[in-house]
Design an enzyme around this catalytic site. Structure first.
Site, PDB file in Angstrom:
ATOM      1  N   HIS A 418       0.841  -1.200   0.000  1.00  0.00           N
ATOM      2  CA  HIS A 418       0.000   0.000   0.000  1.00  0.00           C
ATOM      3  C   HIS A 418       0.872   1.246   0.000  1.00  0.00           C
ATOM      4  O   HIS A 418       2.064   1.200   0.310  1.00  0.00           O
ATOM      5  CB  HIS A 418      -0.977   0.012   1.186  1.00  0.00           C
ATOM      6  CG  HIS A 418      -0.364   0.295   2.526  1.00  0.00           C
ATOM      7  ND1 HIS A 418       0.064   1.548   2.912  1.00  0.00           N
ATOM      8  CD2 HIS A 418      -0.134  -0.522   3.590  1.00  0.00           C
ATOM      9  CE1 HIS A 418       0.520   1.501   4.148  1.00  0.00           C
ATOM     10  NE2 HIS A 418       0.428   0.256   4.581  1.00  0.00           N
ATOM     11  N   CYS A 419       0.269   2.354  -0.378  1.00  0.00           N
ATOM     12  CA  CYS A 419       0.930   3.663  -0.267  1.00  0.00           C
ATOM     13  C   CYS A 419      -0.032   4.560   0.496  1.00  0.00           C
ATOM     14  O   CYS A 419      -0.312   4.291   1.662  1.00  0.00           O
ATOM     15  CB  CYS A 419       1.296   4.210  -1.644  1.00  0.00           C
ATOM     16  SG  CYS A 419      -0.042   4.198  -2.864  1.00  0.00           S
ATOM     17  N   SER A 420      -0.557   5.603  -0.122  1.00  0.00           N
ATOM     18  CA  SER A 420      -1.539   6.444   0.551  1.00  0.00           C
ATOM     19  C   SER A 420      -2.953   5.950   0.230  1.00  0.00           C
ATOM     20  O   SER A 420      -3.596   5.327   1.055  1.00  0.00           O
ATOM     21  CB  SER A 420      -1.361   7.910   0.143  1.00  0.00           C
ATOM     22  OG  SER A 420      -0.117   8.409   0.618  1.00  0.00           O
TER      23      SER A 420
END
Length: 762
Positions: A418-420
């Site tokens: 995941h990232c943001s």
């Protein structure tokens, strides 16, 4: 035709790469068309008497592909031609010269009207394009079918032997508007658990399967960031879901031993032949060995433990693609990264891949190095190319994808990415790691399925990132101020580095002030900085991006544009160049795919997610971009391709891995020769940014429940929730390590780390 002030201009001079051609410029509702008739000269330079009829040549430029348009008017008294310079997203650079200033202005105004004053996606070329034979006989909309792809991976409603099922909780897209309708989840997880777990993830993008390894049943899942916040929120359902995902291979694979904490001493090079038939032992670089060792140690050393067999014990990973300081800073507005005290069955790593703003600025610098390509045939400015950081960003992305592929394919472990919001860096890493893991995705059909699944179905903000409707900020008249902005604007003064931390603190203050209904203090960054209260009834309303693609007038927000999908194609090119016999498609396929991303001739990339495409009936109203490629398949096949897969024969293994020390410029895309962009001097210049042999690791931190490694790891959270208000946030930010010794990624300065965090918070 109401937008066309002038439809045809004769005696126009085209300048491209220093060469000049005279012809006629036509303006249609969807294209600029420059026509010229070549002349045949004999050896003496004169025209032959009986000159054969020569077919006119045409240069077509679709309006959405224009990135920058500059008019340079010249008064009649100056005896100089007026000119219009175009810089296109496919790196075509042209200059049109006109003898009449009024005609030049009319052409400029017409281009501007057809480019950035449409107001709606439905007015783009894709909705009026009519294909010819043989493209007319192909239907690319049918090439991807979700259930078919999950069956290929061994998952179906009838077969649950791989511990997965397909949930229909999102068939009407009411649960998670930006996610696909069908969600593969562990069989032990009910839809009720999913419903509660979704509330803990930004935009309800909870951990969902995207790839299941056919040999060891280990998974690649993807999600958005959790809503941790400074109060250290947790979700038992999210923890249960992730534990179930990481446990799916245990009942079927007796060769792996789950571990709650990473082993203290682990050699990534050792193998005794146990386990399923895998690739011959890879030749790891020092960087890869260092990354594996950091993950294995988990930030601490237990010298009393014995070495573990390579691949015999799982080291399940949570991969946060963001730099460590950026992820921690997001806690100030109710977001953040997993508290590993609650995920003791996994290790978390931070990859330090920069955000969309940094990537946009990097590409702008590359364009600066090439910007005189219309007027001069000179090579690009290699110093500017090196300083752009583009090669470093591609290398970091490949390093992260390689780490994920090694973890799944060789360590027999599960990985959550995941990232943001889980649709930019997450899509890049997920798709690239699957290219390394699965030979099917390296075929032409498989690559199309991969793009459909991980980019189109799981959602990516194509309309926002690509700016199909353009912006008036990209148009300018020399010596005249229009719109109050430069051609390529940076960040506004209110959101620049000097104000980002202040804005974040104000946003956090609004988070704790329940009575603050105006939200005037919130930074406007596509919702990434919106404070979220998990217990608030409005939490689910924040699960989807701001509406604007289904009604009303649409505009391009320049700060939301970024070359995210472009970078994915560039990284794919690197893998193709490094493994030329392992891909069925060729370099031209990638180049034309990038062109048609921006051409808006097809409807495939015009919307942000599966829900938007279905509601807009894009499959009925437009053609698929895959029609273009499948009807001309022979043009895009790699004549070096070898389809043989044999894990016991070097060069034919199932797995491939990126060679980060060999990352290079995609010179064909930029319309340059290999010598111009990858000559000895250019390679030396960008090697300085990568470190010797590209040895800078993408890892910026490793974290477990017991310990953390990395000079900028966040301090432990307050045990009894957050009670200190703004001073405590400021203290937490100060404790990131800014100003204490070396920073991450090769010893960054404190000011550099602070700038990174502030850019993430814009």
């Amino acid at each position: 035709m109401e937008r066309t002030r002038i439809a045809k201009v004769e005696d126009v001079k085209l300048i491209r790469r220093g060469e000049q051609l005279e012809g006629t410029l036509h303006l249609t509702p969807h294209h600029l068309i420059f026509c010229h008739t070549p002349t045949l000269e004999d050896e003496s330079g004169s025209l032959p008497e009986n000159q054969p009829k020569v077919r006119p040549k045409e240069l077509w430029i679709t309006y959405p592909i224009i990135q920058i348009c500059t008019l340079r008017p010249s008064p009649l008294a100056s005896h100089l031609p007026s000119s219009i310079r175009l810089r296109c997203r496919d790196f075509t650079f042209v200059c049109f010269c006109f003898n009449d200033e009024k005609k030049a202005r009319d052409v400029y105004d017409s281009i501007k009207a057809w480019t950035c004053k449409l107001g709606r996606i439905e007015k783009l070329y894709a909705f009026s394009y009519q294909p010819q034979q043989p493209e007319k006989e192909v239907n690319g909309w049918n090439i991807y079918e979700a259930r078919k792809e999950w069956r290929r991976q061994g998952i179906s409603d009838k077969s649950v032997d791989k511990s997965w099922r397909i949930s229909t909780i999102n068939t009407d897209y009411g649960f998670s508007p930006t996610y696909p309708a069908l969600l593969p989840v562990p069989t032990t997880i009910s839809d009720n658990t999913l419903n509660y777990a979704g509330r803990y993830r930004s935009r309800v993008r909870l951990p969902i399967l995207t790839y299941l390894h056919p040999v060891n049943n280990c998974s690649v899942t993807r999600s958005s960031q959790p809503l941790v916040g400074v109060r250290q929120n947790r979700s038992i359902q999210d923890e249960k879901l992730l534990l179930a995902i990481f446990s799916t291979s245990h009942s079927n694979d007796g060769l792996v031993e789950p571990s709650s904490t990473p082993p203290g001493s682990h050699s990534p090079r050792s193998s005794d032949g146990d386990g399923p038939s895998m690739s011959p032992e890879p030749s790891f670089t020092d960087t890869e060995a260092l990354e594996d060792e950091m993950i294995a140690r988990g930030g601490h050393e237990d010298k009393g433990e014995k070495p573990h067999v390579y691949g015999a014990q799982q080291h399940n990973l949570i991969v946060d693609a963001r730099p460590t300081v950026n992820a921690y800073a997001m806690q100030a507005v109710g977001l953040g990264s997993e508290n590993m005290d609650n995920y003791r069955f996994a290790t978390k790593v931070y990859l330090g891949i920069d955000n969309i703003h940094v990537m946009r600025d990097s590409l702008n610098k590359v364009i600066d190095a090439l910007k005189e390509s219309d007027l001069t045939p000179l090579a690009p400015n290699r110093d500017i190319l090196a300083k752009s950081g583009w090669i470093k960003h591609i290398a970091n992305m490949l390093d992260g994808a390689g780490l994920i592929a090694r973890q799944v394919g060789l360590q027999h472990s599960h990985v959550l990415i995941h990232c943001s919001d889980g649709w930019d860096r997450t899509s890049q890493l997920s798709a690239l790691s699957q290219l390394c893991l699965d030979p099917y995705y390296r075929t032409l059909e498989g690559f199309i399925v991969l793009v459909e699944k991980d980019w189109l179905s799981f959602g990516h903000m194509f309309a926002h990132r690509s700016g199909f409707l353009s912006s008036e900020k990209w148009f300018s008249i020399e010596n005249e101020r229009i719109g109050g902005d430069s051609v390529r604007p940076g960040f506004s003064s209110d959101s620049g580095p000097g104000h980002a931390l202040e804005n974040a603190l104000l946003s956090a203050k609004g988070f704790f002030n329940k009575n603050n209904k105006s939200r005037d203090s919130l930074a406007d960054s596509d919702g990434e900085m919106q404070p979220v209260d998990m217990d608030s009834p409005s939490a689910k309303r924040l699960s989807s991006p701001n509406k604007g693609d289904s009604g009303g007038k649409h505009i391009t927000k320049v700060k939301e544009t970024s070359p995210v999908f472009h970078q994915f194609l560039d990284a794919t090119y690197q893998l193709l160049y490094q493994h030329p016999t392992r891909f069925e498609f060729n370099e031209r396929f990638l180049r034309r795919l990038l062109y048609h991303l921006y051409s808006c001739q097809y409807g495939t990339f015009l919307y942000n997610n599966e829900k938007d495409r279905k509601e807009s009936h894009v499959a009925e109203k437009t053609r698929s971009v895959w029609d273009y490629f499948l009807s001309r398949k022979e043009q895009f096949l790699n004549n070096q391709y070898n389809a043989t897969i044999d894990d016991n024969e070097r060069g034919h293994e199932r797995l491939i891995f990126p060679k980060n020390g060999e990352v290079r410029w995609w010179n064909e895309l930029f319309g340059r020769t290999d010598a111009e962009m990858n000559g000895r001097a250019a390679l030396y210049a960008h090697a300085q940014g990568l470190g010797d042999n590209g040895s800078n690791t993408v890892l910026t931190g490793v974290e477990t429940a017991e310990d953390a490694a990395g000079p900028t790891m966040a301090p432990a959270s307050p045990p009894n929730g957050f009670a200190g208000g703004i001073p405590t946030i400021a203290a937490g930010v100060a404790a990131l390590g800014i100003g204490k010794g070396k920073g991450t990624r090769g010893g960054k300065s404190p000011s550099s780390l602070r700038d990174e965090m502030e850019v993430e918070m814009q």
